[in-house]
Design an enzyme around this catalytic site. Structure first.
Site, PDB file in Angstrom:
ATOM      1  N   HIS A 177      -2.111 -26.413 -17.214  1.00 15.89           N
ATOM      2  CA  HIS A 177      -2.423 -26.468 -15.773  1.00 15.89           C
ATOM      3  C   HIS A 177      -1.640 -25.402 -14.993  1.00 15.89           C
ATOM      4  O   HIS A 177      -1.347 -25.585 -13.803  1.00 15.89           O
ATOM      5  CB  HIS A 177      -2.130 -27.850 -15.185  1.00 15.89           C
ATOM      6  N   SER A 307      -2.067   2.316  -7.871  1.00 18.19           N
ATOM      7  CA  SER A 307      -2.370   2.195  -6.448  1.00 18.19           C
ATOM      8  C   SER A 307      -2.448   3.565  -5.808  1.00 18.19           C
ATOM      9  O   SER A 307      -1.692   4.473  -6.169  1.00 18.19           O
ATOM     10  CB  SER A 307      -1.299   1.360  -5.743  1.00 18.19           C
ATOM     11  N   LYS A 313       3.352   1.586  -8.661  1.00 18.72           N
ATOM     12  CA  LYS A 313       2.661   0.354  -9.068  1.00 18.72           C
ATOM     13  C   LYS A 313       1.788   0.638 -10.294  1.00 18.72           C
ATOM     14  O   LYS A 313       1.069   1.629 -10.338  1.00 18.72           O
ATOM     15  CB  LYS A 313       1.790  -0.161  -7.923  1.00 18.72           C
ATOM     16  N   GLU A 320      -8.287  -6.050 -17.220  1.00 22.74           N
ATOM     17  CA  GLU A 320      -9.249  -6.156 -16.114  1.00 22.74           C
ATOM     18  C   GLU A 320     -10.611  -5.599 -16.532  1.00 22.74           C
ATOM     19  O   GLU A 320     -11.661  -6.186 -16.222  1.00 22.74           O
ATOM     20  CB  GLU A 320      -8.717  -5.405 -14.894  1.00 22.74           C
TER      21      GLU A 320
END
Length: 453
Positions: A177, A307, A313, A320
């Site tokens: 969870h 980015s 970053k 993805e």
């Protein structure tokens, strides 16, 4: 000017195709998407096999048949892909693309012989679009599955196994969870991924016997009208020889032409593989999250700046990409499912959609499994000290005390450790009545990962 049964049609001067293909180009300006290379390869192989069998059976002149075989082999090899311009969203039987192949091969054979070769009477002898296109779907999918996807999944499984070997003894908090749960070894976590990948491959392998059964020989509605009774079996044998896959004839042509249940089955297994890869990709993304405010368990390879505005970053780009591929495959499966139930009486009328969706899913999953192995799994680094420190402080470790203290007392220990932000061992020492030495053994997070804990 070219002519077909509807009359004359202007066709580009340099085109190898004829009137029927040109009509389809004009009729279906839908997506600009053409059939992929894998489909055209299989289409060429089927046409070559058909010509060879017709020659052997004496229903086609040997010289003409050999010219057709040679031209079809050129199509299979990719020599004339630019002459297959028909949109995939066309007539539901794929007749336009079957005739496209017939016309291109007839033109090539005519030029080779110096005499006319007819696209229907010669190239399409003993065939119908209705058995050719289902056959090409099965042949192309079987080839792509065995050449690309199954090897790619095996490569990913091996990469996970190798990585797992390097992580034996690295303990971390399990999560259920998305909440802290009992500790787990990273090698155990990766073994779960590996089994998911291997099970996906096994499911795909299981559909192959049905995928290798071909509709060729059933012609228009499954009765085999206008073809030699030995044509289907002989053509399947030729395709088996050409590809190395044991193709055979479908046991029931009526089912093979009117229904595409095997394609739907294959698509379902492709979807399951996509679900597994998305799970693995998302686990990697979560584990890599941070580096300060996320889980920070691993660092994926830094492949590109993440980015356009935030310097330094770095994003989990491979997971993805894989997740997007998996979403596409799941969508393709929905399309194949709808298309599969469109077998109206003696013919399925969404064959091109089934073909392009299956091949798209196989190609995408093949590439993504390889990328996930080579650019994510193989190269991620583990923050082992951080993982062990968090595991040792995990209050859920009190689960192992329940056999000694009971569930309720263990729950009280957990609540107090969380409320006071204290180490679970210290609170358990005060509340359990167990000696420190025993607690040190019981609350060892590595020991807690074994079934004997």
């Amino acid at each position: 000017m070219e002519r077909d049964s509807l009359g004359e049609v202007p066709v580009p001067a340099g085109a190898l195709y004829g009137a029927q293909t040109q009509r389809a180009v004009l009729n279906f300006p839908v997506s600009g998407q053409r059939f992929p290379r894998a489909f055209l390869e299989a289409l060429g192989l089927v046409k070559a096999a058909a010509a060879g069998v017709n020659r052997e059976l004496g229903v086609l002149d040997g010289v003409v048949a050999r010219a057709i075989e040679s031209a079809a082999e050129e199509v299979a090899a990719g020599g004339h892909d630019e002459h297959f311009p028909v949109d995939v969203f066309q007539t539901g039987s794929g007749t336009s693309t079957n005739m496209n192949a017939n016309e291109v091969i007839a033109t090539l054979a005519s030029r080779r012989l110096g005499v006319p070769v007819h696209p229907n009477d010669h190239v399409n002898r003993g065939q119908s679009s209705n058995d050719v296109i289902p056959t090409v779907i099965h042949v192309s999918a079987a080839l792509e599955l065995t050449r690309r996807l199954l090897p790619a999944l095996a490569h990913l499984s091996s990469a996970i196994a190798r990585k797992s070997e390097t992580l034996r003894g690295v303990v971390k908090n399990g999560r259920t969870h998305l909440m802290d749960a009992m500790p787990i070894l990273m090698s155990q976590e990766l073994s779960g991924w590996q089994t998911q990948v291997e099970d996906s491959a096994a499911r795909l392998q299981s559909v192959l016997p049905r995928l290798l059964r071909l509709a060729l020989g059933g012609t228009a509605v499954g009765t085999g009208v206008n073809t030699h009774p030995r044509f289907g079996a002989a053509a399947a044998a030729r395709l088996a020889s050409a590809t190395g896959l044991p193709f055979t004839t479908a046991p029931n042509y009526f089912a093979a032409i009117s229904g595409m249940d095997t394609a739907v089955e294959l698509s379902g297994h492709l979807k399951t593989a996509a679900v597994s890869l998305m799970k693995i990709a998302n686990d990697l993304r979560w584990m890599n999250s941070g580096p300060l405010s996320g889980l920070g368990e691993i660092s994926l390879p830094a492949l590109q700046p993440g980015s356009s505005i935030m310097p330094g970053k770095v994003n989990p780009v491979i997971p993805e990409s894989v997740a997007m591929v998996c979403a596409r495959v799941i969508g393709n499966d929905a399309a194949v499912t709808i298309a599969g139930q469109s077998g109206n009486f003696q013919l399925n009328v969404m064959l091109p959609l089934i073909a392009v969706s299956l091949l798209d899913s196989i190609a995408l999953l093949s590439a993504s499994a390889t990328l996930l192995a080579d650019r994510a799994v193989q190269g991620f680094t583990v923050h082992g000290e951080r993982l062990r420190a968090l595991a040792e402080r995990n209050p859920i470790l009190a689960t192992v005390l329940t056999a000694k203290t009971g569930y309720d007392r263990s729950a009280q220990i957990v609540k107090r450790a969380v409320a006071e932000n204290r180490a679970i061992k210290d609170v358990a020492l005060e509340m359990s009545g167990l000696p420190r030495e025993e607690l040190n053994t019981l609350l060892d997070p590595v020991k807690a990962t074994s079934s004997g804990a």
